[in-house]
Design an enzyme around this catalytic site. Structure first.
Site, PDB file in Angstrom:
ATOM      1  N   CYS A  18       0.819  -1.223   0.000  1.00 48.93           N
ATOM      2  CA  CYS A  18       0.000   0.000   0.000  1.00 48.93           C
ATOM      3  C   CYS A  18       0.850   1.268   0.000  1.00 48.93           C
ATOM      4  O   CYS A  18       0.404   2.308  -0.450  1.00 48.93           O
ATOM      5  CB  CYS A  18      -0.920   0.010   1.224  1.00 48.93           C
ATOM      6  SG  CYS A  18      -0.052   0.255   2.787  1.00 48.93           S
ATOM      7  N   GLY A 308       5.524  14.041  19.823  1.00 48.21           N
ATOM      8  CA  GLY A 308       5.445  15.416  19.306  1.00 48.21           C
ATOM      9  C   GLY A 308       4.819  15.452  17.926  1.00 48.21           C
ATOM     10  O   GLY A 308       4.036  16.349  17.602  1.00 48.21           O
ATOM     11  N   GLY A 309       5.146  14.448  17.115  1.00 49.28           N
ATOM     12  CA  GLY A 309       4.599  14.391  15.755  1.00 49.28           C
ATOM     13  C   GLY A 309       3.093  14.235  15.804  1.00 49.28           C
ATOM     14  O   GLY A 309       2.369  14.855  15.016  1.00 49.28           O
ATOM     15  N   ARG A 381     -12.975   5.353  22.214  1.00 48.12           N
ATOM     16  CA  ARG A 381     -12.886   5.556  20.762  1.00 48.12           C
ATOM     17  C   ARG A 381     -13.760   4.542  20.052  1.00 48.12           C
ATOM     18  O   ARG A 381     -13.990   3.441  20.569  1.00 48.12           O
ATOM     19  CB  ARG A 381     -11.436   5.489  20.277  1.00 48.12           C
ATOM     20  CG  ARG A 381     -10.902   4.089  20.072  1.00 48.12           C
ATOM     21  CD  ARG A 381      -9.393   4.052  19.934  1.00 48.12           C
ATOM     22  NE  ARG A 381      -8.862   4.646  18.746  1.00 48.12           N
ATOM     23  CZ  ARG A 381      -8.627   4.008  17.609  1.00 48.12           C
ATOM     24  NH1 ARG A 381      -8.943   2.729  17.491  1.00 48.12           N
ATOM     25  NH2 ARG A 381      -8.078   4.618  16.592  1.00 48.12           N
ATOM     26  N   MET A 994      -3.135 -18.772  -6.881  1.00 48.30           N
ATOM     27  CA  MET A 994      -3.358 -17.449  -6.286  1.00 48.30           C
ATOM     28  C   MET A 994      -3.464 -17.546  -4.770  1.00 48.30           C
ATOM     29  O   MET A 994      -3.995 -16.669  -4.110  1.00 48.30           O
ATOM     30  CB  MET A 994      -4.616 -16.814  -6.878  1.00 48.30           C
ATOM     31  CG  MET A 994      -5.866 -17.638  -6.716  1.00 48.30           C
ATOM     32  SD  MET A 994      -7.210 -17.012  -7.745  1.00 48.30           S
ATOM     33  CE  MET A 994      -7.359 -18.310  -8.957  1.00 48.30           C
ATOM     34  N   GLU A1217     -15.304 -20.608  -3.316  1.00 47.16           N
ATOM     35  CA  GLU A1217     -16.268 -19.529  -3.140  1.00 47.16           C
ATOM     36  C   GLU A1217     -17.352 -19.747  -2.084  1.00 47.16           C
ATOM     37  O   GLU A1217     -17.728 -18.806  -1.387  1.00 47.16           O
ATOM     38  CB  GLU A1217     -16.966 -19.261  -4.478  1.00 47.16           C
ATOM     39  CG  GLU A1217     -16.038 -18.800  -5.560  1.00 47.16           C
ATOM     40  CD  GLU A1217     -16.666 -18.978  -6.918  1.00 47.16           C
ATOM     41  OE1 GLU A1217     -16.732 -18.022  -7.682  1.00 47.16           O
ATOM     42  OE2 GLU A1217     -17.098 -20.115  -7.216  1.00 47.16           O
TER      43      GLU A1217
HETATM   44  C1  LIG Z   1      -1.285   3.782   8.912  1.00 42.74           C
HETATM   45  C2  LIG Z   1      -1.441   4.852   9.959  1.00 42.74           C
HETATM   46  C3  LIG Z   1      -2.370   4.685  10.976  1.00 42.74           C
HETATM   47  C4  LIG Z   1      -2.526   5.660  11.947  1.00 42.74           C
HETATM   48  N1  LIG Z   1      -3.461   5.482  12.921  1.00 42.74           N
HETATM   49  C5  LIG Z   1      -3.641   6.442  13.861  1.00 42.74           C
HETATM   50  C6  LIG Z   1      -4.610   6.318  14.886  1.00 42.74           C
HETATM   51  O1  LIG Z   1      -5.327   5.322  14.940  1.00 42.74           O
HETATM   52  N2  LIG Z   1      -4.739   7.318  15.784  1.00 42.74           N
HETATM   53  C7  LIG Z   1      -3.949   8.432  15.747  1.00 42.74           C
HETATM   54  O2  LIG Z   1      -4.090   9.288  16.599  1.00 42.74           O
HETATM   55  N3  LIG Z   1      -3.021   8.577  14.804  1.00 42.74           N
HETATM   56  C8  LIG Z   1      -2.850   7.626  13.871  1.00 42.74           C
HETATM   57  N4  LIG Z   1      -1.925   7.795  12.888  1.00 42.74           N
HETATM   58  C9  LIG Z   1      -1.184   9.069  12.841  1.00 42.74           C
HETATM   59  C10 LIG Z   1       0.128   8.969  13.531  1.00 42.74           C
HETATM   60  O3  LIG Z   1      -0.057   8.735  14.903  1.00 42.74           O
HETATM   61  C11 LIG Z   1       0.827  10.294  13.325  1.00 42.74           C
HETATM   62  O4  LIG Z   1       1.094  10.415  11.957  1.00 42.74           O
HETATM   63  C12 LIG Z   1       2.110  10.337  14.082  1.00 42.74           C
HETATM   64  O5  LIG Z   1       1.910  10.341  15.441  1.00 42.74           O
HETATM   65  C13 LIG Z   1       2.919  11.538  13.674  1.00 42.74           C
HETATM   66  O6  LIG Z   1       4.192  11.385  14.241  1.00 42.74           O
HETATM   67  P1  LIG Z   1       5.501  11.301  13.350  1.00 42.74           P
HETATM   68  O7  LIG Z   1       6.629  11.289  14.296  1.00 42.74           O
HETATM   69  O8  LIG Z   1       5.443  10.181  12.417  1.00 42.74           O
HETATM   70  O9  LIG Z   1       5.357  12.664  12.576  1.00 42.74           O
HETATM   71  P2  LIG Z   1       6.094  13.140  11.275  1.00 42.74           P
HETATM   72  O10 LIG Z   1       5.397  12.677  10.070  1.00 42.74           O
HETATM   73  O11 LIG Z   1       7.527  12.835  11.359  1.00 42.74           O
HETATM   74  O12 LIG Z   1       5.841  14.724  11.447  1.00 42.74           O
HETATM   75  C14 LIG Z   1       4.538  15.192  11.499  1.00 42.74           C
HETATM   76  C15 LIG Z   1       4.479  16.695  11.732  1.00 42.74           C
HETATM   77  O13 LIG Z   1       4.806  16.993  13.070  1.00 42.74           O
HETATM   78  C16 LIG Z   1       5.809  18.000  13.145  1.00 42.74           C
HETATM   79  N5  LIG Z   1       6.664  17.669  14.274  1.00 42.74           N
HETATM   80  C17 LIG Z   1       7.139  16.457  14.582  1.00 42.74           C
HETATM   81  N6  LIG Z   1       7.834  16.542  15.738  1.00 42.74           N
HETATM   82  C18 LIG Z   1       7.796  17.811  16.120  1.00 42.74           C
HETATM   83  C19 LIG Z   1       8.338  18.509  17.228  1.00 42.74           C
HETATM   84  N7  LIG Z   1       9.053  17.888  18.158  1.00 42.74           N
HETATM   85  N8  LIG Z   1       8.104  19.824  17.314  1.00 42.74           N
HETATM   86  C20 LIG Z   1       7.375  20.470  16.382  1.00 42.74           C
HETATM   87  N9  LIG Z   1       6.849  19.868  15.327  1.00 42.74           N
HETATM   88  C21 LIG Z   1       7.060  18.540  15.205  1.00 42.74           C
HETATM   89  C22 LIG Z   1       6.516  17.934  11.830  1.00 42.74           C
HETATM   90  O14 LIG Z   1       7.056  19.206  11.480  1.00 42.74           O
HETATM   91  C23 LIG Z   1       5.437  17.488  10.876  1.00 42.74           C
HETATM   92  O15 LIG Z   1       4.756  18.609  10.390  1.00 42.74           O
HETATM   93  C24 LIG Z   1      -1.725   6.837  11.905  1.00 42.74           C
HETATM   94  C25 LIG Z   1      -0.784   7.000  10.890  1.00 42.74           C
HETATM   95  C26 LIG Z   1      -0.644   6.032   9.915  1.00 42.74           C
HETATM   96  C27 LIG Z   1       0.355   6.233   8.823  1.00 42.74           C
HETATM   97  S1  FES Z   2       3.411  -1.388   1.971  1.00 41.84           S
HETATM   98 FE1  FES Z   2       1.618  -1.410   3.208  1.00 41.84          FE
HETATM   99  S2  FES Z   2       2.457  -0.857   5.134  1.00 41.84           S
HETATM  100 FE2  FES Z   2       4.125  -0.617   3.821  1.00 41.84          FE
END
Ligand SMILES: Cc1cc2nc3c(=O)[nH]c(=O)nc-3n(C[C@H](O)[C@H](O)[C@H](O)COP(=O)(O)OP(=O)(O)OC[C@H]3O[C@@H](n4cnc5c(N)ncnc54)[C@H](O)[C@@H]3O)c2cc1C
Ligand code: FES
Length: 1285
Positions: A18, A308-309, A381, A994, A1217
């Site tokens: 994906c 933080g993200g 949730r 498959m 099926e």
């Molecule tokens: C498949 C999938 C499922 C998910 N399911 C859920 C869910 O069920 N519930 C949920 O709540 N979330 C969910 N998420 C979201 C996920 O939790 C957030 O994308 C994640 O927490 C972001 O953190 P990161 O470190 O990856 O951020 P990044 O992608 O690395 O950064 C995100 C943003 O945060 C900013 N940032 C990061 N750190 C800092 C910092 N220290 N100070 C200032 N700015 C900062 C960056 O500038 C950027 O703009 C999901 C994401 C995916 C891909």
């Molecule tokens: S290809 Fe689906 S999680 Fe990475």
């Protein structure tokens, strides 16, 4: 990382399913050395979201690293293979790596650890359920003593023990580097981006100050998908993962400061460690966070996503932000202006993805306070799927009572999913504060909340009524918990009974019953492991896109229509052609041969020339040297349109008023319905709508077309169920004879009917590119493209009128079916939306007067196509719903009405096909006994009496499923068997692999017929130059047809060897083969099977369209939370008559997988289209297929004993099926539970519940006092966010 493993290092075990972290197919293990603690940490992660630059200093282990067939396989790989946990195998490496990473951290995991580790994998559909259930083979009722013994599907004793000392070591040079290296700024430059990783906080602050727009990438789980799917370009990325301050944890008397860089998994572990160290009253907030963190995303996501993200992403439905805000957390932020503390209060979240922080500010840490005595925090949730799914609505609530009283001193309530960002229910809080926590206060609070959190009827995300009712339900749940906490709870909440054990149970180890007089060597009927399971588990199994790149190879990306119905007024490819790497753009004008494919007299353009009729219709294709360049090229193609009036999307608009724009209508009648309606005691009219379904094969549509270089010859490597159709289509498109095109299919990563006709169209377009450029061209669709372009199962709207007697006998039924076919005919006739629907509208019931009409309605949506069951799952659903309604009208149990109306004794279907329903009735009876139906039904009723907000429901459903093709010419197969001089045997046949195990079964057939062990037999691929003119591997007929062809070829060879055997009776297989060669006996033979001459005379309304029936019955019990619509399948018992199974483990895998796919169809999977006809659900993040969490807590599969079938090989029956429909048993159990809930509100009688019975539909149907509070918007007064197609 993903592109590195695939293209540069050429490791193919890490699969791309994906690209967005949603399926887990790409799971790898990342290991890092931490100099401060001198420890090595290991965690699983999705390679598709791991930025390579961030892996500096880390070790990455892929599936190839832990074991291989060349060296030694790892115990995890061995177990998943030998315990039959791998079918199509595409995601098996992902599962292996999830388990491996778990075991590296915890060599003795609990079942909960295992389910958590597997939660992020989208595979319950085909593989995951296999091995998860409590599978056993039914030997009861047999006179054979040995059959009383319990069957054994694998032998645990055989497994290698897990020896942690044998694991890979962390590279010492990386330890040295971490210990001695001077931290300095790292900079990586790419074609369009620069990646800077500062080594200190000061440097980070400076960098951010001078580049405030540059994102800080931590886990990349937000930024990564944005870059990939939305085309966002960040010329500079700042990666602060080496800044130590972001990972510090400091405890204070008031709480704990947690570094903003900590991953969500680390935060959860930290809190879990702290909770036992403090009195319960201090850790209310910690525990609410732990709970939400356990449900957020998958483990792979939590392992990399940062705290933080998550906060700064400011997602509308973030699970953490409501808890942090309700819990009065605060942030420590830094910039060149200095440090400051910022409270997470109602002002913090400004709008979608925006907070009040300034762009240059960096969150260093987050303060999580201890709770105080008298303070309670809870989080709730509700999500489309229990695990690995963004929430529909998520919330956190905190209340603080004045000491010793029930008066609210302070309260905070935040919701996610109720607007563009996390929102505070400030007015509701004001209605609670300073008041006693009692019914009166709460009642007022519900009203205030209802007014405060309003969503417009067309709010993004839809589900408006449901979301609003959830806000109330959650407050009610909080109320219950607070009351319980205050020890004044008046309502009784029943804990789940003991019998509900963890969802993953091991197979019961039983000895498998043998056939009488069967030689030990004969593998037929034994649970032989899928022949490629080990290669699949080690990542060595080759899928289409694993074929190495050839010199000069190009990649093809399609450009599709963005309009549902429009004239194409301009196509400008000039900018695309100027981009680096782009070689050509293929349009309809380039097609040298037939520009359309014709099905049933209707033409479908391969590439649209002047007009488009759906969003997603293919217009042209860009070929470039890499996928990335082709993608960029495709984005640069400019198409102008002139909209045409009145696109049609819904069945109502097309079907009911125009009946069918395709004029594909079917009609069937037996008896005289009109007259019969006059004579019955009661009449009832009902309606049900059933949504479509995405195939979600884990390997997307994939093909590689290689020009041989002379005489317009092409070799085509393609993931298709029907190589011949692809060959024919390419030949027609290029205007060359079929003998210049050879199609090769090694295996597919799932297909489910979606790789029959659609693949042929895609391969034709790819072949035009290969022909025009004279270079090899590869096309592998991205998940989103695949979902957009290729269509799926037909949605359906059905109306019925049923006449019945007061004793329960159904005398007459009149049913109308309208299917949403999409913009082209495709297989809407042949494979049977119409035919199969009408032929199965009796299911198990003998209804003497039965009339059916079916229409395939043309709409401006992507064309739907074949899908496992070909219309039968829709057809039978309607009938069963009708029977259910009869039961409700009569106030009698549905199983009784079913029994009364079932076929009994020698029977004749409505199309005058004679059959015996004996085995169907045996399955039914046996299912009732195995499921302990009567006793459990009583227990369910008792449970429902005792519980107000949780209800249980039960159902038992039969199936009678016709096997083989009504189109007689498709009932044929051929095989080619070669014996080589060394005695090894190569089998080729027309069936394609498959995941359904056809090659394994063919190997078993050849082994029996040639009387040699399976190890001497190899099946390499399916190819049109070895076996020509094949039929599709479909209609559950693959083994029946190809098995007979292989048998035929092997018997010919065995006979040919007879003279040499007689000359040397004591010789070996090898010596006979060798002797035969020298005696000039041909060691190669073809085999052919001329299948039954089936037919259907639609004018006479009679025929023999099937060779035989596969029967089954399924009993399910669910528990439903009436406040949220969440449900859990408590137990499932399935009894299936598949004759004498050729391979019980493979067949049980098919049964479990089909059931889970049916469960998804009827209760979970929802395709959402925008009002302009754009598919919203284009990936696993939006479209939820069943996962481990959906597997029934107890899952029993029984194969009916003593069943024989003279119509198929070795007395077996087709099984691919039929069982899919039995997933509807969960739907009817939910409906039963909803009925119990409605009865509490004084609502009795039939009610409408459309399929899928999602939590939204189930909750609203319960008609609780909260859902009733939500005013319904007047249809037509607004434009809904999504269409009801
Ligand atoms: C498949 C999938 C499922 C998910 N399911 C859920 C869910 O069920 N519930 C949920 O709540 N979330 C969910 N998420 C979201 C996920 O939790 C957030 O994308 C994640 O927490 C972001 O953190 P990161 O470190 O990856 O951020 P990044 O992608 O690395 O950064 C995100 C943003 O945060 C900013 N940032 C990061 N750190 C800092 C910092 N220290 N100070 C200032 N700015 C900062 C960056 O500038 C950027 O703009 C999901 C994401 C995916 C891909
Ligand atoms: S290809 Fe689906 S999680 Fe990475």
């Amino acid at each position: 990382l993903m592109s590195l493993t695939v293209t540069s290092v050429r490791l193919t075990g890490t699969k791309y399913g994906c690209g967005g972290g949603g399926c887990g197919a790409c799971t790898v293990m990342v290991s890092r050395y931490q100099p401060a603690t001198k420890t090595i940490i290991h965690y699983s992660a999705n390679a598709c979201l791991l930025p390579l630059c961030q892996l500096h200093g880390a070790a990455v282990t892929t599936v190839e690293g832990i074991g291989s067939t060349k060296t030694r396989i790892h115990p995890v790989q061995e177990r998943i293979a030998k315990a039959h946990g791998s079918q199509c195998g595409f995601c098996t490496p992902g599962m292996v790596m999830s388990m491996y990473a778990l075991l590296r951290n915890k060599p003795h995991p609990t079942m909960e650890d295992i389910t958590q580790a597997l939660a992020g994998l989208c595979e319950a559909n085909c593989c995951q359920a296999n091995g998860a259930g409590d599978c056993c083979l039914n030997g009861e009722g047999s006179t054979d003593e040995s059959e009383h013994e319990k069957p054994q599907l694998f032998d645990k004793e055989e497994f290698l023990p897990l020896d942690p000392t044998q694991e890979l070591i962390f590279p010492p040079e990386l330890i040295l580097m971490a210990e001695t290296g001077n931290p300095e700024t790292l900079t990586f430059c790419g074609e369009r981006m620069r990646w800077v990783s500062p080594a200190s906080l000061e440097e980070l602050v400076q960098l951010k100050a001078s580049n405030p727009k540059a994102p800080l990438v931590m886990g990349n789980t937000n930024i990564g998908p944005d870059i990939k799917f939305k085309g966002v370009l960040h010329p500079l990325i700042i990666s602060p993962t080496r800044v130590m301050e972001l990972f510090e944890v400091t405890q204070t008397p008031q709480g704990v400061w947690v570094g903003a860089g900590c991953s969500l998994s680390e935060v959860r572990s930290l809190l879990q460690k702290l909770v036992p160290q403090f009195p319960e009253e201090k850790t209310e907030l910690f525990r609410a966070l732990i709970q939400q963190l356990g449900n957020l995303g998958s483990q792979q996501i939590r392992n990399v996503a940062s705290l933080g993200g998550n906060i700064m992403s400011a997602y509308p439905n973030s699970d953490l932000n409501p808890v942090l805000a309700a819990g009065n957390c605060k942030l420590s932020v830094i910039s060149t202006g200095g440090r400051r503390e910022v409270p997470l209060n109602p002002d913090f979240f400004v709008s979608f993805g925006k907070t009040i922080l300034k762009p240059e500010e960096i969150v260093v840490s987050v303060f999580v306070p201890f709770s105080r005595k008298g303070e309670f925090v809870r989080a709730f949730r509700q999500a489309p799927r229990k695990e690995s799914s963004f929430a529909t609505v998520t919330t956190a609530m905190r209340v603080f009572f004045s000491e010793g009283s029930r008066v609210v001193r302070d309260v905070s309530i935040y919701y996610g999913g109720m607007g563009p960002t996390t929102v505070s229910a400030t007015k509701t809080c004001a209605a609670l504060v300073t008041r006693p926590w009692d019914d009166e206060t709460l009642s007022r609070a519900y009203d205030v909340l209802l007014d405060e959190l309003v969503l417009p009827p067309s709010a993004p995300g839809g589900k408006v009524e449901f979301r609003r009712s959830l806000t109330l339900s959650f407050l009610f749940k909080f109320n219950l918990e607070v009351l319980q906490k205050l020890r004044e709870m008046k309502m009784q909440i029943q804990p789940l009974p003991r019998e509900i054990q963890p969802s993953l149970q091991e197979f019961q180890v039983r000895k498998y019953p043998s056939f009488k007089d069967q030689s030990v060597q004969d593998p037929v009927g034994r649970p032989i492991m899928h022949r490629s399971a080990i290669s699949q588990a080690t990542g060595e199994a080759v899928y289409c896109d694993d074929i190495p790149r050839t010199d000069g190879e190009l990649f093809l990306v399609l450009v599709t229509s963005s309009r549902a119905h429009a004239k194409i007024t301009g196509l400008d490819v000039s900018e695309a052609l100027r981009l680096p790497g782009v070689v050509d753009v293929i349009t309809a004008k380039d097609i040298p041969g037939k520009k359309v494919r014709t099905m049933f007299g209707y033409h479908e353009e391969l590439l649209a020339e002047s007009e488009v009729s759906c969003i997603g219709q293919m217009i042209c294709a860009v070929v470039a040297d890499t996928r990335a360049h082709a993608k960029r090229g495709a984005a640069a193609v400019k198409i102008s349109y002139e909209d045409l009036p009145d696109p049609v999307f819904t069945i109502e608009v097309c079907g009911v008023f125009c009946f069918s724009l395709f004029s594909i209508c079917g009609y069937f009648r037996i008896g005289n319905v009109t007259e019969a309606f006059e004579t019955v005691d009661q009449l009832y009219e009902g309606e049900i709508r059933m949504g479509g379904q995405e195939h979600f094969y884990m390997e997307t549509q994939s093909m590689l077309v290689v020009p041989v270089g002379e005489e317009t010859e092409f070799k085509v490597y393609v993931s298709t169920q029907w190589p011949t159709s692809t060959q024919d289509a390419i030949a027609e498109t290029l205007d060359i004879p079929s003998n210049r095109v050879t199609c090769h299919v090694k295996r597919m990563g799932g297909a489910f009917g979606g790789k029959v006709t659609k693949t042929a169209v895609l391969a034709s377009i790819t072949s035009v590119a290969a022909w025009k450029t004279n270079r090899a061209v590869r096309c592998v669709l991205e998940r989103g493209e695949d979902m957009l372009i290729t269509g799926g199962r037909h949605p359906i709207l059905a109306k019925y009128k049923v006449g019945f007697m007061n004793d329960g006998r159904i005398v007459a039924a009149d049913i109308e079916y309208y299917t949403n076919a999409g913009n082209t005919v495709d297989e809407s006739v042949l494979v049977g939306k119409i035919e199969k629907i009408l032929l199965h509208m009796d299911n198990a019931y003998n209804i003497p007067n039965l009339q059916g009409r079916a229409a395939a309605c043309r709409t401006n949506l992507p064309s739907n196509t074949a899908f496992r069951g070909f219309g039968v799952p829709q057809s039978i659903m309607v009938v069963e719903n009708m029977v259910n309604d009869v039961a409700v009208v009569l106030g009698r149990p549905a199983d009784q009405i079913r029994e009364i109306n079932m076929y009994k004794g020698p029977s004749v279907t409505h199309y005058k096909f004679e059959f015996s329903p004996e085995n169907m009735l045996r399955c039914w009876e046996e299912c009732k006994v195995k499921a302990d139906y009567s006793a459990r039904r009583r227990a369910v009723d008792q449970f429902n009496q005792q519980n107000r907000w949780k209800k249980r429901g039960m159902s038992i459903i039969p199936i009678k499923y016709g096997i083989a093709f009504a189109e007689s010419f498709l009932n044929q197969a051929a095989a080619l068997v070669h014996i080589y001089k060394d005695g090894s045997v190569l089998v080729t046949h027309g069936g394609t692999e498959m995941g359904q195990g056809i090659h394994t079964k063919m190997q078993q057939v050849a082994s029996r017929e040639l009387r040699i062990p399976p190890s001497k037999i190899y099946i390499s691929e399916t190819s049109t130059n070895t076996v020509p003119n094949t039929c599709p591997s479909a209609a559950s007929f693959g083994t029946d047809a190809n098995g007979m062809a292989v048998k035929n070829a092997c018997q010919t060879l065995y006979q040919r060897l007879e003279p040499v055997r007689q000359k040397d009776p004591k010789g070996s297989w090898e010596s006979w083969v060798n002797a035969a060669f020298f005696e000039k006996i041909s060691l190669s033979a073809t085999g052919f099977y001329r299948g039954p001459d089936l037919y259907m005379d639609w004018d006479k309304m009679e025929g023999q369209p099937y060779a035989y029936f596969t029967f089954g019955a399924c009993c399910c019990e669910v528990e439903l939370d009436c406040l949220t619509g969440d449900y859990r399948t408590v137990r499932t018992d399935i009894v299936v008559d598949i004759g004498r199974s050729v391979n019980p483990s493979v067949d049980i895998g098919q049964i479990e997988g089909a059931f889970m796919q049916g469960l998804g169809l009827y209760t979970l999977e929802e395709l959402k289209f925008s009002p302009s006809g754009l598919l919203y659900t284009r990936g696993p993040s939006q479209y939820k297929i069943p996962a481990v969490c959906d597997v029934p807590l107890r899952f029993n599969v029984y194969l009916l004993s003593d069943s024989h079938n003279p119509h198929a090989i070795y007395s077996s029956k087709g099984i691919g099926e039929p069982v899919l429909f039995l997933g509807s048993s969960v739907f009817f159990a939910i409906k039963d539970a909803v009925a119990a809930a409605r009865a509490e509100s004084g609502l009795v009688g039939p009610f409408s519940l459309d399929s899928p019975a999602t939590p939204e539909r189930a909750c609203l149907a319960c008609a609780s006092l909260f859902t009733q509070k939500i005013p319904a918007s007047k249809p037509g007064s607004y434009k809904p966010w999504a269409l009801n197609i």
